[in-house]
Design an enzyme around this catalytic site. Sequence first.
Site, PDB file in Angstrom:
ATOM      1  N   HIS A  61       0.837  -1.204   0.000  1.00  0.00           N
ATOM      2  CA  HIS A  61       0.000   0.000   0.000  1.00  0.00           C
ATOM      3  C   HIS A  61       0.866   1.246   0.000  1.00  0.00           C
ATOM      4  O   HIS A  61       0.682   2.147  -0.804  1.00  0.00           O
ATOM      5  CB  HIS A  61      -0.953  -0.021   1.200  1.00  0.00           C
ATOM      6  CG  HIS A  61      -1.951   1.090   1.184  1.00  0.00           C
ATOM      7  ND1 HIS A  61      -1.639   2.359   1.614  1.00  0.00           N
ATOM      8  CD2 HIS A  61      -3.237   1.115   0.786  1.00  0.00           C
ATOM      9  CE1 HIS A  61      -2.712   3.129   1.481  1.00  0.00           C
ATOM     10  NE2 HIS A  61      -3.691   2.400   0.982  1.00  0.00           N
ATOM     11  N   GLY A  62       1.800   1.333   0.937  1.00  0.00           N
ATOM     12  CA  GLY A  62       2.736   2.441   0.974  1.00  0.00           C
ATOM     13  C   GLY A  62       2.268   3.699   1.676  1.00  0.00           C
ATOM     14  O   GLY A  62       3.051   4.623   1.847  1.00  0.00           O
ATOM     15  N   ASP A  63       1.012   3.757   2.099  1.00  0.00           N
ATOM     16  CA  ASP A  63       0.510   4.971   2.752  1.00  0.00           C
ATOM     17  C   ASP A  63      -0.557   4.632   3.796  1.00  0.00           C
ATOM     18  O   ASP A  63      -1.604   5.262   3.854  1.00  0.00           O
ATOM     19  CB  ASP A  63      -0.044   5.934   1.701  1.00  0.00           C
ATOM     20  CG  ASP A  63      -0.207   7.367   2.228  1.00  0.00           C
ATOM     21  OD1 ASP A  63       0.495   7.740   3.190  1.00  0.00           O
ATOM     22  OD2 ASP A  63      -1.045   8.098   1.686  1.00  0.00           O
ATOM     23  N   ILE A  64      -0.265   3.614   4.605  1.00  0.00           N
ATOM     24  CA  ILE A  64      -1.203   3.256   5.670  1.00  0.00           C
ATOM     25  C   ILE A  64      -1.114   4.320   6.760  1.00  0.00           C
ATOM     26  O   ILE A  64      -0.033   4.640   7.246  1.00  0.00           O
ATOM     27  CB  ILE A  64      -0.901   1.858   6.253  1.00  0.00           C
ATOM     28  CG1 ILE A  64      -1.026   0.791   5.166  1.00  0.00           C
ATOM     29  CG2 ILE A  64      -1.824   1.552   7.434  1.00  0.00           C
ATOM     30  CD1 ILE A  64      -0.580  -0.590   5.597  1.00  0.00           C
TER      31      ILE A  64
ATOM     32  N   ASN B 195      -6.566   6.771   6.028  1.00  0.00           N
ATOM     33  CA  ASN B 195      -6.791   5.842   4.922  1.00  0.00           C
ATOM     34  C   ASN B 195      -7.457   4.545   5.366  1.00  0.00           C
ATOM     35  O   ASN B 195      -7.440   3.557   4.641  1.00  0.00           O
ATOM     36  CB  ASN B 195      -5.478   5.534   4.194  1.00  0.00           C
ATOM     37  CG  ASN B 195      -5.023   6.705   3.352  1.00  0.00           C
ATOM     38  OD1 ASN B 195      -5.803   7.602   3.048  1.00  0.00           O
ATOM     39  ND2 ASN B 195      -3.765   6.707   2.970  1.00  0.00           N
TER      40      ASN B 195
END
Length: 168
Positions: free
Chosen positions: A3-6, A10
């Site tokens: 995902h990279g942007d938890i 979000n």
Amino acid sequence: VIHGDIKPENIKIAPDGRAVLVDLGFTAQNGRGVPPTPGYAAPELYGSSVLDPRSDVYSFGATLYTLLTGVVPPSSVDLATGAASLIPARQLNPQISAETDRLIQQSLQTNRNARLPGMNAVNAALTAAYTRLGGGVGIPGVTVATAVGVGLTQAAQPSPAAAASSAR
């Protein structure tokens, strides 16, 4: 999929109570082109390192830390360089179990090799803790989904220790 942007913003709670991860824009760009979110981004997101599942482990640990303490952890760059130190989650919220605090601490290691290998391992650790703790995350009556929901609605007030830490 990484995902990279938890981060708390979000994660949405579905009508059936499930926590759902949204905003896959970072994933669609293969982890590049979107600025990292301070406090939630693993140190490898700031450099040219290849992202792997442990990057999401870091972000999830930071998210859990925030939701259970009311405090966003220092940026991973500050932690890695020694410019900041991480206050143990249990110190900010004594209701957090030692087991949950250890999982958070392991997830927030700036050396990716010290983290769990991926979210399946995190899920297994949380499930084991959940079972041993009688259905909670170490806070009586609070499940991970409840913690996420409370964090998202900001219904929970940080503990006095967390508030004092944020004021610094």
